[in-house]
Design a protein around this motif. Sequence first.
Motif, PDB file in Angstrom:
ATOM      1  N   ASP A  18       0.678  -1.111  -0.150  1.00 41.62           N
ATOM      2  CA  ASP A  18       0.123   0.079  -0.009  1.00 41.62           C
ATOM      3  C   ASP A  18       0.937   1.281   0.029  1.00 41.62           C
ATOM      4  O   ASP A  18       0.378   2.236  -0.062  1.00 41.62           O
ATOM      5  CB  ASP A  18      -1.111   0.104   1.120  1.00 41.62           C
ATOM      6  N   LEU A  19       2.047   1.074  -0.235  1.00 46.37           N
ATOM      7  CA  LEU A  19       2.977   2.168  -0.152  1.00 46.37           C
ATOM      8  C   LEU A  19       2.765   3.269   0.979  1.00 46.37           C
ATOM      9  O   LEU A  19       2.920   4.515   0.623  1.00 46.37           O
ATOM     10  CB  LEU A  19       2.813   2.822  -1.732  1.00 46.37           C
ATOM     11  N   VAL A  20       2.718   2.913   2.167  1.00 45.42           N
ATOM     12  CA  VAL A  20       2.748   3.786   3.267  1.00 45.42           C
ATOM     13  C   VAL A  20       3.945   3.948   3.854  1.00 45.42           C
ATOM     14  O   VAL A  20       5.050   3.202   3.503  1.00 45.42           O
ATOM     15  CB  VAL A  20       1.888   3.260   4.336  1.00 45.42           C
ATOM     16  N   PRO A  21       4.425   5.149   4.416  1.00 44.70           N
ATOM     17  CA  PRO A  21       5.572   5.466   4.986  1.00 44.70           C
ATOM     18  C   PRO A  21       6.073   4.439   5.804  1.00 44.70           C
ATOM     19  O   PRO A  21       5.493   3.940   6.737  1.00 44.70           O
ATOM     20  CB  PRO A  21       5.356   6.796   5.785  1.00 44.70           C
ATOM     21  N   LEU A  22       7.212   3.895   5.566  1.00 36.76           N
ATOM     22  CA  LEU A  22       7.901   2.830   6.272  1.00 36.76           C
ATOM     23  C   LEU A  22       8.741   3.607   7.609  1.00 36.76           C
ATOM     24  O   LEU A  22      10.001   3.083   7.771  1.00 36.76           O
ATOM     25  CB  LEU A  22       9.014   1.904   5.579  1.00 36.76           C
ATOM     26  N   LEU A  23       7.959   4.176   8.501  1.00 41.26           N
ATOM     27  CA  LEU A  23       8.421   4.639   9.664  1.00 41.26           C
ATOM     28  C   LEU A  23       7.567   3.954  10.718  1.00 41.26           C
ATOM     29  O   LEU A  23       6.718   3.664  10.537  1.00 41.26           O
ATOM     30  CB  LEU A  23       8.555   6.382   9.672  1.00 41.26           C
ATOM     31  N   GLY A  79      11.552   2.169   1.786  1.00 41.85           N
ATOM     32  CA  GLY A  79      10.170   2.483   1.159  1.00 41.85           C
ATOM     33  C   GLY A  79       9.663   3.669   1.262  1.00 41.85           C
ATOM     34  O   GLY A  79      10.740   4.693   1.420  1.00 41.85           O
ATOM     35  N   MET A  80       8.495   4.136   1.334  1.00 45.90           N
ATOM     36  CA  MET A  80       8.065   5.312   1.283  1.00 45.90           C
ATOM     37  C   MET A  80       8.722   6.207   2.569  1.00 45.90           C
ATOM     38  O   MET A  80       8.541   5.370   3.599  1.00 45.90           O
ATOM     39  CB  MET A  80       6.578   5.361   1.332  1.00 45.90           C
ATOM     40  N   ALA A  81       9.091   7.518   2.485  1.00 42.79           N
ATOM     41  CA  ALA A  81       9.621   8.228   3.777  1.00 42.79           C
ATOM     42  C   ALA A  81      10.796   7.584   4.259  1.00 42.79           C
ATOM     43  O   ALA A  81      11.545   8.315   4.705  1.00 42.79           O
ATOM     44  CB  ALA A  81       8.675   8.114   4.799  1.00 42.79           C
ATOM     45  N   PHE A  82      11.365   6.436   3.750  1.00 50.24           N
ATOM     46  CA  PHE A  82      12.763   6.059   4.084  1.00 50.24           C
ATOM     47  C   PHE A  82      13.363   5.434   2.551  1.00 50.24           C
ATOM     48  O   PHE A  82      13.381   4.266   2.805  1.00 50.24           O
ATOM     49  CB  PHE A  82      12.739   4.997   5.282  1.00 50.24           C
ATOM     50  N   PRO A  83      13.417   6.091   1.815  1.00 56.79           N
ATOM     51  CA  PRO A  83      13.472   5.557   0.219  1.00 56.79           C
ATOM     52  C   PRO A  83      14.645   4.726   0.038  1.00 56.79           C
ATOM     53  O   PRO A  83      15.672   4.969   0.716  1.00 56.79           O
ATOM     54  CB  PRO A  83      13.342   6.748  -0.712  1.00 56.79           C
ATOM     55  N   LYS A  84      14.735   3.922  -0.955  1.00 54.59           N
ATOM     56  CA  LYS A  84      15.649   3.167  -1.125  1.00 54.59           C
ATOM     57  C   LYS A  84      16.656   3.957  -1.684  1.00 54.59           C
ATOM     58  O   LYS A  84      16.463   4.893  -2.391  1.00 54.59           O
ATOM     59  CB  LYS A  84      15.375   2.133  -2.244  1.00 54.59           C
ATOM     60  N   PRO A  85      18.080   3.905  -1.402  1.00 50.48           N
ATOM     61  CA  PRO A  85      19.002   4.936  -1.773  1.00 50.48           C
ATOM     62  C   PRO A  85      19.208   4.835  -3.231  1.00 50.48           C
ATOM     63  O   PRO A  85      19.166   3.910  -3.941  1.00 50.48           O
ATOM     64  CB  PRO A  85      20.290   4.237  -1.056  1.00 50.48           C
ATOM     65  N   MET A  86      19.571   6.113  -3.565  1.00 53.77           N
ATOM     66  CA  MET A  86      19.898   6.079  -5.413  1.00 53.77           C
ATOM     67  C   MET A  86      21.283   6.721  -5.185  1.00 53.77           C
ATOM     68  O   MET A  86      21.657   7.658  -4.586  1.00 53.77           O
ATOM     69  CB  MET A  86      19.045   7.468  -5.940  1.00 53.77           C
ATOM     70  N   TYR A  87      22.287   5.830  -5.725  1.00 52.31           N
ATOM     71  CA  TYR A  87      23.523   5.878  -5.400  1.00 52.31           C
ATOM     72  C   TYR A  87      24.187   6.671  -6.710  1.00 52.31           C
ATOM     73  O   TYR A  87      23.619   6.364  -7.852  1.00 52.31           O
ATOM     74  CB  TYR A  87      24.598   4.622  -5.320  1.00 52.31           C
ATOM     75  N   MET A  88      25.234   7.289  -6.399  1.00 51.74           N
ATOM     76  CA  MET A  88      26.193   8.051  -7.477  1.00 51.74           C
ATOM     77  C   MET A  88      27.414   7.740  -7.707  1.00 51.74           C
ATOM     78  O   MET A  88      27.938   8.104  -6.454  1.00 51.74           O
ATOM     79  CB  MET A  88      25.638   9.567  -7.712  1.00 51.74           C
ATOM     80  N   ILE A  89      28.143   7.527  -8.591  1.00 46.99           N
ATOM     81  CA  ILE A  89      29.638   7.179  -8.487  1.00 46.99           C
ATOM     82  C   ILE A  89      30.123   8.159  -9.766  1.00 46.99           C
ATOM     83  O   ILE A  89      29.734   8.282 -10.766  1.00 46.99           O
ATOM     84  CB  ILE A  89      29.927   5.910  -8.866  1.00 46.99           C
TER      85      ILE A  89
END
Length: 783
Positions: free
Chosen positions: A229-234, A479-489
């Motif tokens: 349901d894509l609610v904030p994972l907090l 997930g929502m409110a604690f999103p999966k990291p978007m890494y940059m190199i």
Amino acid sequence: MIKSNKNWKVHRPDESAVEKLMTELNLPSLHAKILASRGFQDPSAVKAFLKTDAAVLHDPFLLYDMDKAVAIIRKAVENHEHIVVYGDYDADGVTSVSVLTTALERIGADVSFIIPNRFEHGYGPNSELFQEISDLGASLIITVDNGVSGIEQTAFAKSIGLDIIITDHHEIGDSLPQADAVIHPRHPEGNYPFGELAGVGVAFKLATALLGDAPLDLLEFAAIGTVADLVPLLDENRFFVKEGIRRLRMSSRPGIQALAKIGGTEQRQFTEETLGFMVGPRLNAPGRLGDADPAVELLKAEDSAVATGIANELDRLNKERQALVNGITEEALTMIEEQYGSTIPHVFVLAKEGWNPGVIGIVASRLTERFHRPSIVLAIDPAAETAKGSARSIEGFDLYQELSKNKELLPHFGGHAMAAGMTLALSDVEALRDRLNEQAIQVLTDEQLIATVQIDVPLTIDEIEVDVLESLEQLRPFGMAFPKPMYMIEQITVGSIRKIGAAKNHLKLELEDGASKLDAISFGSGELADEMTHGMSLMVTGDLQVNEWNNFKKPQILLQDIRSDERQVFDLRGIRDPLRWIHTIPKDNALYIAFQPQTKAHFLPILQGSDIVLYDERQADPAIEHIVLLDMPEQQEQLESLLSEYNPGRIYAHFYAPDSRYFDGIPDRKEFGWYFSFLKKRGTFDLDKQAEQLAKHKGWKLDTIYFMSKVFFDLGFVKIENGVVIIEPTAGKRDLAEAPAYKERKRQIEMEERMLYAPYQELKQWFQKVHQEIAVKEETVWT
């Protein structure tokens, strides 16, 4: 130059905060960067966050009306009244039903469940179903994951003598239904500490209140619904998912085991992504196409055979759903092209008869992802003269709020900022489209209409190690409110470059930063290999993973976007049809070179109007800036001479090779020896009649037998008359490598290996080397 697909917004974590977390908590830099980017800069707050356990659970009686609801339910149980749990047809709804019915069964309740049919009853409370429930002798309805918008339906239930308890988490309208109890984490008269529970989270709180203790085994269901349901994972949601996944990994429930098997997933490797992309869609599938009951029956199944049968059916329905989604998406794209052409509106509102209402929400998601626009997709019911559908949005356009401004057009709608569902009169579709576009023009900026990627974890390759990636488990779930990291190199160079996959449509790179290296995969980006060269500088974004093969683990990055400012040589070797690349060749000052006459003959009717010149017939022309190499030279020196003469600014390497031998290779001496012994025993061998049978017997290609026969013929070991190989008993000993056929095959394979099948960076390096030598020679002449 490689342009990124999206705008990059890089948010760098505070370096001092990262250093503090690393020092005081002994965290890897990667972990510290993720936490600092998420706003965790105080080590004590990080400790509390990482220690997520049952202590985070709030007292369920803090929920408004919980005491009242428990009293009503306990009285119904004591009086042996029949209770019906009234659910919803999505993954949150079916897991909510599973949680609450299980809890009610544990306290001895006479309980059953009903889930409305999406097509017959629509979303949420339905008066006809309430009447059926009453006719069946039930006295109490408990809604889960729905009900807060059912004001009229709740009034009807009360009018026919039903007690009704509503548990929901969706947006509350101007007023609440007059139920016996309304349990909602954001109840206007309540003060519950955490307002972002999913429907299954609210059901779990009611189950806890009824049982006296939290039924932790039911977190397996709560985790699925919460993720889906894509609610904030907090707060509590984080515990539900984290502990739920831990239990799912070792669950003995036949339904969970069957889902893992049908999804081809190791149960012990379940993550939040498994729930979101494998489990959730299968639980959603039956409700999208018809009756959602099987999803509940699967979760609650106690027999493995029964669970397997239901799981297979859900998997079949999910595949049917996927096919429907693909078909409707194509129709929607055609409609967009016909209605809008190259002008993209601020909001899409698309409607068509025949579209399946159960899957159009997914179609809306696809359109929003593709065009970065709010999208509403509606299925038209011509008999009822209504349109029913789903909407998805982008940041900056709150769907619920914007739809609320059009209540007179929307007798039925609900949802939240990013997703909604609705039913309206067919005659009002155009008005809704016009109004929403006008509203979007007012609230959305030009910048918000451009897809962006939020990057908050910049790294260097030496920070990426297998044990560090595996230890990210302590930060999950994302997930929502604690999103999966978007890494940059940043500031990395390209080592090896390969197209992979049967269609060569995927890209595999080895990225380098000094001595540090990292594998990278980009699915569907094989064409980028044509724009890359060894040693070029890149910036990449993506998701870090651990790749395990043959019990060996390596880190890799799954690329989502790439940027580079360097220009490249163009590699056309993997594109057989010239019509797919001819348009990329500049029309002016381009020369097409063929080394073989048959190549020129092959391409003349295809490349009409283009200047195709045989290598031996070429003439100096200083105006030539681009050279297209249609096939391979017989000798490498020919190519070196060509580039030295023209010194082109761009080189397009196609290397047409209709009779490639590289993958056939050359049989080894054992294979030659066996075949020769075979021929000696038989004396004669009819190639036309018997070669195919021999090839199948030995697992050889047919060409291998003909090639070895030709080598033996060249060496005088056999005669070949009318396709029949005849052994020469008096032939002397000679080395296989002396045969002209052997030499030609070896030369061809070596040339193909060097030119046709060489990794792109090796080919580019060779071109660069020749250009450098030309530049040195010219400089020597002028000095």
